[in-house]
Scaffold this motif. Structure first.
Motif, PDB file in Angstrom:
ATOM      1  N   LEU A 359      -8.246  -0.615   7.910  1.00 46.98           N
ATOM      2  CA  LEU A 359      -8.452   0.801   7.610  1.00 46.98           C
ATOM      3  C   LEU A 359      -7.318   1.673   8.127  1.00 46.98           C
ATOM      4  O   LEU A 359      -7.413   2.903   8.080  1.00 46.98           O
ATOM      5  CB  LEU A 359      -9.788   1.266   8.202  1.00 46.98           C
ATOM      6  CG  LEU A 359     -11.025   0.538   7.664  1.00 46.98           C
ATOM      7  CD1 LEU A 359     -12.270   0.959   8.432  1.00 46.98           C
ATOM      8  CD2 LEU A 359     -11.209   0.822   6.171  1.00 46.98           C
ATOM      9  N   ASP A 360      -6.259   1.064   8.601  1.00 47.40           N
ATOM     10  CA  ASP A 360      -5.109   1.808   9.102  1.00 47.40           C
ATOM     11  C   ASP A 360      -4.478   2.606   7.957  1.00 47.40           C
ATOM     12  O   ASP A 360      -4.258   2.065   6.863  1.00 47.40           O
ATOM     13  CB  ASP A 360      -4.084   0.842   9.681  1.00 47.40           C
ATOM     14  CG  ASP A 360      -2.854   1.556  10.194  1.00 47.40           C
ATOM     15  OD1 ASP A 360      -1.831   1.557   9.469  1.00 47.40           O
ATOM     16  OD2 ASP A 360      -2.922   2.138  11.286  1.00 47.40           O
ATOM     17  N   PRO A 361      -4.204   3.900   8.162  1.00 47.81           N
ATOM     18  CA  PRO A 361      -3.653   4.730   7.067  1.00 47.81           C
ATOM     19  C   PRO A 361      -2.380   4.162   6.449  1.00 47.81           C
ATOM     20  O   PRO A 361      -2.196   4.244   5.223  1.00 47.81           O
ATOM     21  CB  PRO A 361      -3.409   6.080   7.737  1.00 47.81           C
ATOM     22  CG  PRO A 361      -4.402   6.128   8.866  1.00 47.81           C
ATOM     23  CD  PRO A 361      -4.500   4.712   9.359  1.00 47.81           C
ATOM     24  N   ALA A 362      -1.497   3.607   7.276  1.00 44.85           N
ATOM     25  CA  ALA A 362      -0.257   3.067   6.723  1.00 44.85           C
ATOM     26  C   ALA A 362      -0.543   1.864   5.822  1.00 44.85           C
ATOM     27  O   ALA A 362       0.067   1.712   4.748  1.00 44.85           O
ATOM     28  CB  ALA A 362       0.685   2.669   7.859  1.00 44.85           C
ATOM     29  N   TYR A 363      -1.490   1.022   6.233  1.00 39.42           N
ATOM     30  CA  TYR A 363      -1.841  -0.131   5.400  1.00 39.42           C
ATOM     31  C   TYR A 363      -2.511   0.326   4.119  1.00 39.42           C
ATOM     32  O   TYR A 363      -2.213  -0.191   3.029  1.00 39.42           O
ATOM     33  CB  TYR A 363      -2.754  -1.073   6.176  1.00 39.42           C
ATOM     34  CG  TYR A 363      -3.224  -2.250   5.350  1.00 39.42           C
ATOM     35  CD1 TYR A 363      -2.324  -3.208   4.916  1.00 39.42           C
ATOM     36  CD2 TYR A 363      -4.559  -2.370   4.976  1.00 39.42           C
ATOM     37  CE1 TYR A 363      -2.748  -4.279   4.136  1.00 39.42           C
ATOM     38  CE2 TYR A 363      -4.992  -3.436   4.203  1.00 39.42           C
ATOM     39  CZ  TYR A 363      -4.077  -4.392   3.786  1.00 39.42           C
ATOM     40  OH  TYR A 363      -4.487  -5.439   3.011  1.00 39.42           O
ATOM     41  N   LEU A 364      -3.399   1.300   4.213  1.00 37.83           N
ATOM     42  CA  LEU A 364      -4.068   1.802   3.013  1.00 37.83           C
ATOM     43  C   LEU A 364      -3.064   2.398   2.031  1.00 37.83           C
ATOM     44  O   LEU A 364      -3.215   2.257   0.815  1.00 37.83           O
ATOM     45  CB  LEU A 364      -5.114   2.839   3.409  1.00 37.83           C
ATOM     46  CG  LEU A 364      -6.321   2.307   4.186  1.00 37.83           C
ATOM     47  CD1 LEU A 364      -7.164   3.451   4.702  1.00 37.83           C
ATOM     48  CD2 LEU A 364      -7.160   1.376   3.312  1.00 37.83           C
ATOM     49  N   ALA A 365      -2.036   3.062   2.546  1.00 36.07           N
ATOM     50  CA  ALA A 365      -1.003   3.617   1.669  1.00 36.07           C
ATOM     51  C   ALA A 365      -0.294   2.503   0.900  1.00 36.07           C
ATOM     52  O   ALA A 365       0.026   2.651  -0.297  1.00 36.07           O
ATOM     53  CB  ALA A 365      -0.005   4.426   2.487  1.00 36.07           C
ATOM     54  N   GLU A 366      -0.050   1.380   1.578  1.00 33.37           N
ATOM     55  CA  GLU A 366       0.560   0.238   0.893  1.00 33.37           C
ATOM     56  C   GLU A 366      -0.340  -0.271  -0.232  1.00 33.37           C
ATOM     57  O   GLU A 366       0.144  -0.621  -1.317  1.00 33.37           O
ATOM     58  CB  GLU A 366       0.804  -0.901   1.892  1.00 33.37           C
ATOM     59  CG  GLU A 366       1.825  -0.605   2.968  1.00 33.37           C
ATOM     60  CD  GLU A 366       1.913  -1.756   3.967  1.00 33.37           C
ATOM     61  OE1 GLU A 366       1.279  -2.808   3.717  1.00 33.37           O
ATOM     62  OE2 GLU A 366       2.597  -1.595   4.987  1.00 33.37           O
ATOM     63  N   ARG A 367      -1.616  -0.312   0.023  1.00 35.88           N
ATOM     64  CA  ARG A 367      -2.550  -0.825  -0.968  1.00 35.88           C
ATOM     65  C   ARG A 367      -2.658   0.121  -2.163  1.00 35.88           C
ATOM     66  O   ARG A 367      -2.674  -0.312  -3.319  1.00 35.88           O
ATOM     67  CB  ARG A 367      -3.933  -1.037  -0.341  1.00 35.88           C
ATOM     68  CG  ARG A 367      -3.936  -1.954   0.854  1.00 35.88           C
ATOM     69  CD  ARG A 367      -3.500  -3.356   0.491  1.00 35.88           C
ATOM     70  NE  ARG A 367      -4.593  -4.162  -0.016  1.00 35.88           N
ATOM     71  CZ  ARG A 367      -4.437  -5.250  -0.769  1.00 35.88           C
ATOM     72  NH1 ARG A 367      -3.235  -5.639  -1.148  1.00 35.88           N
ATOM     73  NH2 ARG A 367      -5.486  -5.948  -1.173  1.00 35.88           N
ATOM     74  N   VAL A 368      -2.748   1.421  -1.885  1.00 35.37           N
ATOM     75  CA  VAL A 368      -2.869   2.396  -2.971  1.00 35.37           C
ATOM     76  C   VAL A 368      -1.627   2.376  -3.854  1.00 35.37           C
ATOM     77  O   VAL A 368      -1.708   2.589  -5.079  1.00 35.37           O
ATOM     78  CB  VAL A 368      -3.124   3.807  -2.381  1.00 35.37           C
ATOM     79  CG1 VAL A 368      -2.996   4.879  -3.465  1.00 35.37           C
ATOM     80  CG2 VAL A 368      -4.508   3.859  -1.744  1.00 35.37           C
ATOM     81  N   ALA A 369      -0.475   2.081  -3.274  1.00 34.96           N
ATOM     82  CA  ALA A 369       0.771   2.040  -4.051  1.00 34.96           C
ATOM     83  C   ALA A 369       0.746   0.938  -5.104  1.00 34.96           C
ATOM     84  O   ALA A 369       1.533   0.973  -6.057  1.00 34.96           O
ATOM     85  CB  ALA A 369       1.960   1.841  -3.115  1.00 34.96           C
ATOM     86  N   LEU A 370      -0.164  -0.023  -4.967  1.00 40.95           N
ATOM     87  CA  LEU A 370      -0.262  -1.115  -5.945  1.00 40.95           C
ATOM     88  C   LEU A 370      -1.051  -0.724  -7.190  1.00 40.95           C
ATOM     89  O   LEU A 370      -1.027  -1.449  -8.184  1.00 40.95           O
ATOM     90  CB  LEU A 370      -0.931  -2.326  -5.299  1.00 40.95           C
ATOM     91  CG  LEU A 370      -0.215  -2.977  -4.115  1.00 40.95           C
ATOM     92  CD1 LEU A 370      -1.072  -4.097  -3.525  1.00 40.95           C
ATOM     93  CD2 LEU A 370       1.147  -3.521  -4.539  1.00 40.95           C
TER      94      LEU A 370
END
Length: 616
Positions: A359-370
């Motif tokens: 749930l880390d914001p930086a990780y979520l940003a990576e996922r949303v970019a997909l």
């Protein structure tokens, strides 16, 4: 928010409001029983135990006294929200090598080989003993009465019994005694809505209550006495003797029979546990779920990605929103396949990734970019906290082969496979009382169709071991004493640390998909609880099922046609393989909570015509 449709106003029934208490569940008799306890002065914990025990009796195809049951609750006196884990663990003798020696590379979904410790009853007794106020008999009397005197058998249960009647008659004779032997000379499945009783189960419950009463006065002493009778007394002894005796499962041959690994020592050693919930913010509230041994964080990851992707700007039920939700679900469930399981030492090679990393914001940003405008194929787990994802070899092979397993694994045995689609698999209940205590529980397991009834007890054992992998080194690999990565996943929404509402649904892998449109409708677009439950739903079937034989439907989406032909055609144009379910087929959500003005509120699912909310 230009272009956003107004919140739906149509409801199949009213959203309930009151001041005394509310109970919502998947069966009207459970809801009414829980409300009767509230009327007698009991609190939400007392009422949840009463309603849960009734669900074990009246929905035996969906759950049982010998099943599994996580819950999430709020204790108003301590201003504390907690998870209670009633998910039983793998037996001490259940090793990967033991299954391999039987020639297996997947845990079967039926009978003794799939059995884990039954956790539901222990969790209920923990809840009653620590937080309840009423004597055990006062909360158990409703379940005992229905088991002894009978109840109307819902059509789905009758259909399930008919489907496995031959197995019962030929192999599982203790089950046949309960479900087929309905009088001298008559042996057949009971008719839908006929009066059905389970006297053996009534006797078991009565004996557990009597053992509790013999232990002392008050809820705490009686709950502990009943727990000991179950896990260290006559129930454990009967389970031990039964599982040591080979039972039919058809694994390895049409007439194959196997003993299991579960023993009385496994039951004696097991205890339910209280844990902190995992949370994330969405729609102005904090959403709480069980941890990584469940699939609960999957919902939290979806909500966090949706919010980051701008879901609030999309019209409810629009093709853009459904497409976004499906693609987000595929990413979240890919991470489930790679990283979820029971907790182990952080340095172990098969350790579970922490929920904060997912749930880390930086990780979520990576996922949303997909995310893209068309449906993505394949499984795409990420690298939370820098961890390298590893998928089970069965998952890799299935996705490479269009979701199909190798020959011999594609056809479920009787009682096996994803129960949600054909028969339903689980129950749910939500309770709130006048003092602000709230409970959300998801009883499941011990299905009549998946395991033979224990002779003399009137109930079956849980088959949750089928969710382990027999491949070493994975977070969800089988280990003795480990909890299977369950799909059971109750939830709670909190406002400034106090419950706004509890919610949940049966549905296997869908338990953390169907709440997405519900929460979007309610929290982002102002639909009341009932309207949000009634709104059209959908889910992805892209990721392999948690249930044996673990089939997948790559790019698959099941949707209620009430979304509209234009929406479904748009989704097909984006590459989704859409299957139209019935117009009222997906989701069995219920919810109960407290408004900011102190009024109590509840709503329940109309699909299937048996879930109801009650209150005053």
């Amino acid at each position: 928010m230009a272009g956003v449709a107004p919140a739906p106003t149509f409801t199949t029934r009213p959203e309930l409001l009151g001041t005394t208490g509310m109970v919502a569940s998947t069966h009207w008799l459970a809801s009414a029983s829980g409300m009767a306890v509230l009327e007698r002065g009991g609190n939400a914990f007392d009422a949840a135990v009463a309603a849960g025990l009734v669900l074990h009796v009246v929905e035996p195809h969906l759950n049982g006294v010998g099943g599994d049951m996580p819950l999430i609750a709020h204790d108003a006196s301590a201003s504390r929200t907690f998870v209670l884990c009633g998910q039983g663990s793998a037996p001490a003798g259940a090793t990967i090598e033991a299954y391999r020696d039987l020639g297996l590379d997947l845990v079967p979904g039926t009978s003794h080989l799939a059995a884990v410790v039954p956790g539901a009853f222990g969790a209920w007794m923990h809840l009653l003993g620590r937080y309840g106020t009423l004597p055990l008999r006062e909360v158990a009397q409703y379940a005992i009465g229905y088991a002894r005197d009978g109840f109307p058998l819902v059509p789905q249960a009758a259909t399930t019994i008919e489907a496995v009647a031959d197995v019962f008659a030929e192999h599982w004779t203790a089950s046949a005694e309960i479900y087929l032997g309905r009088g001298p000379g008559r042996r057949g499945a009971p008719a839908p809505r006929s009066r059905f009783a389970n006297p053996l189960l009534a006797e078991t419950l009565e004996r557990l209550v009597a053992e509790g009463e013999a232990a002392g006065a008050g809820a705490a002493a009686q709950a502990e006495g009943a727990r000991r009778a179950f896990y260290s007394g006559f129930v454990a002894e009967a389970v031990d003797a039964f599982v040591r005796t080979p039972a039919w499962d058809g694994v390895g041959g049409e007439d194959a029979r196997h003993a299991g690994f579960l023993t009385a020592d496994d039951l004696d050693a097991w205890r339910p546990s209280e844990e902190e919930p995992v949370t994330t913010a969405f729609g102005g509230l904090e959403i709480a779920k069980p941890g990584m041994w469940s699939q609960g964080p999957v919902l939290l990851a979806q909500l966090a990605m949706l919010e980051r992707a701008g879901v609030a700007d999309l019209a409810p039920g629009s093709p853009e929103l459904v497409h976004l939700a499906v693609e987000v679900a595929k990413l979240a469930f890919a991470d489930r396949e790679a990283f979820y399981g029971d907790s182990l030492d952080a340095d172990a090679p098969d350790a579970v990734v922490s929920a904060p990393a997912l749930l880390d914001p930086a990780y979520l940003a990576e996922r949303v970019a997909l995310l893209g405008e068309t449906a993505a194929d394949g499984l795409r787990p990420g690298s939370p906290g820098g961890r390298t994802p590893r998928l089970a070899e069965h998952v890799v092979r299935a996705m490479a082969d269009g979701g199909a397993w190798p020959d011999g694994l594609t056809t479920p045995r009787v009682g096996e496979g994803e129960p949600t689609v054909a028969r339903g698999d689980t129950c749910h209940l939500d309770v709130v009382d006048r003092w602000g205590n709230v409970v959300s529980a998801t009883p499941s397991g011990g299905w009549l169709q998946s395991s033979p009834a224990v002779p003399g007890l009137g109930f079956a054992l849980p088959t949750r071991a089928q969710m382990f992998w027999l491949e070493p080194g994975l977070p969800a690999s089988l280990r003795p004493g480990r909890r299977p990565r369950t799909t059971l996943s109750p939830g709670m929404a909190l406002r400034d640390g106090r419950p706004a509402f509890a919610f949940g649904t049966p549905g296997g892998d869908q338990q953390d998909q169907w709440p997405v449109p519900f929460l979007v409708q309610h929290l982002l677009h102002g639909a009341n609880l009932q309207a949000a439950i009634d709104a059209p739903s959908w889910h992805s079937t892209h990721v392999p099922s948690s249930f044996a034989p673990r089939e997948a439907e790559p790019m698959g989406v099941r949707a209620e046609p009430r979304l509209g032909a234009a929406v479904l055609d748009d989704l097909r144009g984006r590459g989704h393989v859409v299957t139209e379910a019935g117009p009222w087929a997906l989701g069995r959500i219920s919810a109960a909570g407290m408004r900011e003005d102190g009024m109590l509120v509840a709503a329940a699912n109309p699909r299937g015509m048996q879930g109801y909310a009650v209150g005053r």
